[in-house]
Design a protein around this motif. Sequence first.
Motif, PDB file in Angstrom:
ATOM      1  N   TRP A  54      91.497 -13.585  36.349  1.00 18.30           N
ATOM      2  CA  TRP A  54      91.599 -12.762  37.540  1.00 18.30           C
ATOM      3  C   TRP A  54      90.327 -12.738  38.394  1.00 18.30           C
ATOM      4  N   LEU A  55      89.297 -13.450  37.989  1.00 18.33           N
ATOM      5  CA  LEU A  55      88.109 -13.534  38.841  1.00 18.33           C
ATOM      6  C   LEU A  55      88.332 -14.588  39.911  1.00 18.33           C
ATOM      7  N   THR A  56      87.723 -14.396  41.049  1.00 16.75           N
ATOM      8  CA  THR A  56      87.735 -15.444  42.064  1.00 16.75           C
ATOM      9  C   THR A  56      86.791 -16.555  41.593  1.00 16.75           C
ATOM     10  N   PRO A  57      86.887 -17.753  42.172  1.00 17.72           N
ATOM     11  CA  PRO A  57      85.936 -18.803  41.807  1.00 17.72           C
ATOM     12  C   PRO A  57      84.478 -18.343  41.980  1.00 17.72           C
ATOM     13  N   GLU A  58      84.230 -17.608  43.048  1.00 14.99           N
ATOM     14  CA  GLU A  58      82.868 -17.129  43.306  1.00 14.99           C
ATOM     15  C   GLU A  58      82.417 -16.137  42.237  1.00 14.99           C
ATOM     16  N   GLN A  59      83.289 -15.201  41.880  1.00  9.36           N
ATOM     17  CA  GLN A  59      82.957 -14.221  40.850  1.00  9.36           C
ATOM     18  C   GLN A  59      82.699 -14.894  39.504  1.00  9.36           C
ATOM     19  N   SER A  60      83.452 -15.952  39.219  1.00 13.80           N
ATOM     20  CA  SER A  60      83.287 -16.640  37.937  1.00 13.80           C
ATOM     21  C   SER A  60      81.937 -17.353  37.843  1.00 13.80           C
ATOM     22  N   GLN A  61      81.319 -17.611  38.987  1.00 13.49           N
ATOM     23  CA  GLN A  61      80.007 -18.259  39.013  1.00 13.49           C
ATOM     24  C   GLN A  61      78.861 -17.252  39.057  1.00 13.49           C
ATOM     25  N   GLN A  62      79.185 -15.986  39.178  1.00 12.86           N
ATOM     26  CA  GLN A  62      78.157 -14.945  39.274  1.00 12.86           C
ATOM     27  C   GLN A  62      78.494 -13.794  38.332  1.00 12.86           C
ATOM     28  N   LEU A  63      78.535 -14.081  37.050  1.00 15.78           N
ATOM     29  CA  LEU A  63      78.893 -13.067  36.061  1.00 15.78           C
ATOM     30  C   LEU A  63      77.801 -12.010  35.948  1.00 15.78           C
ATOM     31  N   SER A  64      78.217 -10.786  35.687  1.00 18.77           N
ATOM     32  CA  SER A  64      77.249  -9.725  35.372  1.00 18.77           C
ATOM     33  C   SER A  64      76.560 -10.091  34.058  1.00 18.77           C
ATOM     34  N   LEU A  65      75.446  -9.447  33.785  1.00 15.73           N
ATOM     35  CA  LEU A  65      74.731  -9.709  32.536  1.00 15.73           C
ATOM     36  C   LEU A  65      75.623  -9.415  31.329  1.00 15.73           C
ATOM     37  N   GLU A  66      76.404  -8.367  31.418  1.00 20.38           N
ATOM     38  CA  GLU A  66      77.305  -7.999  30.327  1.00 20.38           C
ATOM     39  C   GLU A  66      78.372  -9.071  30.104  1.00 20.38           C
TER      40      GLU A  66
END
Length: 124
Positions: A54-66
């Motif tokens: 459910w992450l966008t491609p952009e979100q998948s490349q910028q994961l939170s530290l957790e």
Amino acid sequence: MIMTTTSPDSEIKQLQCALAEFAQQRDWDQFHTPKNLAMALSGEVGELVEIFQWLTPEQSQQLSLEKKQHASEEIADVMMYLLRLADKCNIDVMQACQQKIQQNAAKYPISKCYGSAKKYNELN
């Protein structure tokens, strides 16, 4: 972090030995059949996929530290099950990867596949 000057192949062998010893110490070797290891590997891959679901491609490349830490743990689980499976099947991981790269190079010549996501049988 352990710093070594060993080759990747010997590092993989060392990790496989450590995993075998870990299983042996706990009497888990009896459960580590290729079938069971492949099934466990599949489950761990599913847990890794769940992080990115459910992450966008952009979100998948910028994961939170957790999330990055969680992904790191799942990647380690996948790698360890994969190495254990290869060990149980007497497959040299480095040799298998080198052979597969050569096969892929033949199936995906740069001149036909550059910039394309098509499968080899769809290339012109």
